[in-house]
Design an enzyme around this catalytic site. Sequence first.
Site, short mmCIF file in Angstrom:
data_model
loop_
_atom_site.label_atom_id
_atom_site.label_comp_id
_atom_site.label_asym_id
_atom_site.label_seq_id
_atom_site.Cartn_x
_atom_site.Cartn_y
_atom_site.Cartn_z
N GLY A 14 16.95 51.28 7.84
CA GLY A 14 16.22 50.96 6.61
C GLY A 14 17.14 50.64 5.46
O GLY A 14 16.91 51.01 4.32
N VAL A 49 26.37 49.48 -0.50
CA VAL A 49 27.02 48.39 -1.24
C VAL A 49 26.27 47.10 -0.85
O VAL A 49 25.22 47.16 -0.23
CB VAL A 49 28.52 48.29 -0.90
CG1 VAL A 49 29.32 49.35 -1.64
CG2 VAL A 49 28.76 48.36 0.60
N ALA A 52 25.82 41.45 -4.28
CA ALA A 52 25.95 40.08 -4.80
C ALA A 52 25.43 39.11 -3.76
O ALA A 52 25.63 39.31 -2.55
CB ALA A 52 27.41 39.78 -5.13
N LYS A 80 23.59 35.32 -11.26
CA LYS A 80 24.95 34.97 -10.83
C LYS A 80 25.07 33.45 -10.70
O LYS A 80 24.26 32.82 -10.02
CB LYS A 80 25.22 35.65 -9.47
CG LYS A 80 26.50 35.22 -8.80
CD LYS A 80 26.74 35.97 -7.49
CE LYS A 80 27.92 35.38 -6.74
NZ LYS A 80 28.11 35.98 -5.42
N PRO A 98 31.84 27.70 -8.44
CA PRO A 98 30.47 27.68 -8.95
C PRO A 98 29.46 27.37 -7.87
O PRO A 98 29.78 26.74 -6.86
CB PRO A 98 30.51 26.51 -9.95
CG PRO A 98 31.52 25.57 -9.38
CD PRO A 98 32.51 26.40 -8.60
N GLN A 155 19.76 21.11 -13.12
CA GLN A 155 20.47 21.38 -11.87
C GLN A 155 21.11 22.76 -11.80
O GLN A 155 22.01 22.98 -10.98
CB GLN A 155 21.55 20.32 -11.68
CG GLN A 155 21.01 19.05 -11.05
CD GLN A 155 21.52 17.81 -11.75
OE1 GLN A 155 22.64 17.81 -12.22
NE2 GLN A 155 20.69 16.79 -11.83
N THR A 346 28.42 36.79 1.65
CA THR A 346 27.69 36.07 2.70
C THR A 346 26.89 36.96 3.65
O THR A 346 26.15 36.45 4.48
CB THR A 346 28.69 35.23 3.54
OG1 THR A 346 29.83 36.04 3.83
CG2 THR A 346 29.12 34.00 2.80
N ILE A 348 24.40 39.19 3.16
CA ILE A 348 22.94 39.21 2.98
C ILE A 348 22.37 37.87 3.43
O ILE A 348 21.30 37.80 4.02
CB ILE A 348 22.58 39.58 1.52
CG1 ILE A 348 23.01 41.03 1.27
CG2 ILE A 348 21.09 39.40 1.26
CD1 ILE A 348 22.96 41.48 -0.17
C1 FAD Z 1 32.44 47.04 0.97
C2 FAD Z 1 31.28 46.15 1.24
C3 FAD Z 1 30.82 45.28 0.25
C4 FAD Z 1 29.76 44.42 0.50
N1 FAD Z 1 29.37 43.53 -0.46
C5 FAD Z 1 28.43 42.59 -0.16
C6 FAD Z 1 28.02 41.63 -1.12
O1 FAD Z 1 28.45 41.62 -2.26
N2 FAD Z 1 27.11 40.72 -0.73
C7 FAD Z 1 26.58 40.69 0.52
O2 FAD Z 1 25.80 39.78 0.84
N3 FAD Z 1 26.90 41.65 1.41
C8 FAD Z 1 27.81 42.58 1.10
N4 FAD Z 1 28.12 43.55 2.01
C9 FAD Z 1 27.33 43.65 3.23
C10 FAD Z 1 26.02 44.36 2.92
O3 FAD Z 1 26.29 45.62 2.35
C11 FAD Z 1 25.19 44.52 4.16
O4 FAD Z 1 25.04 43.30 4.82
C12 FAD Z 1 23.81 45.03 3.82
O5 FAD Z 1 23.86 46.15 2.99
C13 FAD Z 1 23.04 45.37 5.07
O6 FAD Z 1 23.46 46.57 5.63
P1 FAD Z 1 22.63 47.11 6.86
O7 FAD Z 1 21.21 47.25 6.45
O8 FAD Z 1 22.94 46.28 8.02
O9 FAD Z 1 23.27 48.55 7.12
P2 FAD Z 1 23.09 49.94 6.36
O10 FAD Z 1 22.87 49.79 4.91
O11 FAD Z 1 24.24 50.79 6.80
O12 FAD Z 1 21.76 50.56 6.96
C14 FAD Z 1 21.73 51.16 8.22
C15 FAD Z 1 20.42 51.89 8.40
O13 FAD Z 1 20.36 52.40 9.72
C16 FAD Z 1 19.96 53.74 9.68
N5 FAD Z 1 20.48 54.44 10.83
C17 FAD Z 1 21.74 54.39 11.35
N6 FAD Z 1 21.85 55.21 12.41
C18 FAD Z 1 20.62 55.77 12.57
C19 FAD Z 1 20.07 56.73 13.48
N7 FAD Z 1 20.80 57.31 14.44
N8 FAD Z 1 18.78 57.08 13.34
C20 FAD Z 1 18.00 56.53 12.37
N9 FAD Z 1 18.46 55.64 11.48
C21 FAD Z 1 19.75 55.28 11.59
C22 FAD Z 1 20.54 54.25 8.37
O14 FAD Z 1 19.89 55.43 7.94
C23 FAD Z 1 20.25 53.06 7.47
O15 FAD Z 1 18.91 53.12 7.01
C24 FAD Z 1 29.14 44.44 1.76
C25 FAD Z 1 29.56 45.35 2.73
C26 FAD Z 1 30.61 46.20 2.48
C27 FAD Z 1 31.06 47.15 3.55
#
Ligand code: FAD
Length: 500
Positions: A14, A49, A52, A80, A98, A155, A346, A348
């Site tokens: 989630g 995290v 952006a 942005k 940009p 634009q 990239t 998201i």
């Molecule tokens: C340092 C950093 C900076 C970033 N900055 C950017 C940015 O600026 N722009 C951008 O587009 N992307 C960025 N990203 C990527 C972005 O954070 C992710 O793509 C986005 O948050 C999606 O994460 P996720 O939902 O895949 O994983 P997560 O947020 O880790 O969610 C995982 C989910 O799985 C659940 N889960 C895991 N294991 C279990 C289990 N055993 N049982 C039940 N639930 C479980 C967790 O509770 C959680 O709800 C960044 C990533 C990092 C590491």
Amino acid sequence: MTDNRIRSIAIVGGGTAGWMTASALAKVLGRDYAKITLVESDAIGTVGVGEATIPQINIFNRMLGISENDFVCRTKGSFKLGIQFVDWGRKGHTYFHPFGKYGVDMEGVSFHAYWQRLYQDGLAPWIDEYSIQAKAAEFGKFMRPIDAGNSPLSQISYAFHFDAGLYALFLREYAEAAGVTRREGKITRVLQHGESGFIEAVELEDGGRIEADLFIDCSGFHGLLIEGALKSGYVDWSKYLPANRAMAVPCSGVEDITPYTRSTARDAGWQWRIPLQHRIGNGYVYCSDFISDEAVRETLLANLDGEPLAEPRIIKFTTGHRKKHWVKNCVAIGLASGFMEPLESTSIWMIQSGIARLLSNFPDRSFNPVDIDRYNRVITTETEEIRDFLVLHYKATERTDTPFWDYCRNMEVPDRLAEKIAVFENSGRCFRENEELFNDTSWFAVMTGQLMKPRTFDPVAQLLSLEETQSRLNQIQTAVTNSAEYMPKHRDFINDHCAA
Ligand SMILES: Cc1cc2nc3c(=O)[nH]c(=O)nc-3n(C[C@H](O)[C@H](O)[C@H](O)COP(=O)(O)OP(=O)(O)OC[C@H]3O[C@@H](n4cnc5c(N)ncnc54)[C@H](O)[C@@H]3O)c2cc1C
């Protein structure tokens, strides 16, 4: 014909990926097509995290039909216009990548080709003068595009910064209202069919069990299903993208919200700055082979706009992607499917793309391998294309001041990128290959910004005479500056339309 359609979908996770997927599937499939359940664990939490975005998120928002002002307000977000890169090409040098295009194409030739012709002879100012996004960013201005004919104000291209936790909550509310069932709990076991290996159910710590036809692994770096159960394997890109950790910390200080992300190159990586309405997100992305965590912490804390609002925390990762993003009846979306690094925001977008491509290759219960193979091929190509764009930022640098930058400058790069670099170095030409995410303007912005110097300019940029070219560029520059001056301050725009 028997009805073989998918009747139940389980989304594991989630975070941003899980709730984006849940919202989109609920919107597109409606309430009656399949039962959608999302499982998340409060104890495990999210990566926290990822704040952006790039302009393509507007397509996602429109698809959901959400109000943009409501979305920005509820996520305490900001607008942005691109990314400012500080100290990347060389220390002391800054450039802007940009959104949107520079100027206007002329006689079928790109604007930046004409600019190159003049700039090489000292007859034009820096390229930012011809981008409404770059100029507005410089002035701290923002507004949405308006219908104003040929004016640059028609634009304006933009994306958002938002609070990742609030974004997940915002989408959760949307998805639950659209019929998605949320289940809280920690998954402790994945049950697979004895012969086929298909996932049949996940079991929770509290004894609960969720069965489904289709599983979507949004469990983040854990890759609970795609790797834990299905052993997809991982393609490691550390040799091209050596960063393997980030240290993140929010800070105060938001009087004048800048309408862009800042990326400042540091000794062994780079630092992000993402301004929101209530705080600034910061983090140092680095390679632990070249610097200690303690040194990173010191640099990060010494370079904040305001007081830190939490203890800095480390996030570890390996750049690359799953060998297969879709295996049997499980599709991995988000960090579960791979992570390059956040340099061009990239990830998201990759979630959005994964959802869109899942929907356009949507399976029935026979899970035809043809659809699965196609999905895997397309997502892998897309990931590789983005990788090459990111690698360019590290490779094309004059920095010689630390072992990290020496490594980057001298590293081998993928063939496709090597060709792009060679073409640009010869004639200043850039191309968007097939459907790759970053277009020729983006490649041009970063190649030029990283101080790459072409031997000459595109010969077709002589279709217009020198005088005519100069005159048109002058007009465009004036229109861009006037338009940027006309725009309201970013803070005022937020206050008027979407203050939290
Ligand atoms: C340092 C950093 C900076 C970033 N900055 C950017 C940015 O600026 N722009 C951008 O587009 N992307 C960025 N990203 C990527 C972005 O954070 C992710 O793509 C986005 O948050 C999606 O994460 P996720 O939902 O895949 O994983 P997560 O947020 O880790 O969610 C995982 C989910 O799985 C659940 N889960 C895991 N294991 C279990 C289990 N055993 N049982 C039940 N639930 C479980 C967790 O509770 C959680 O709800 C960044 C990533 C990092 C590491």
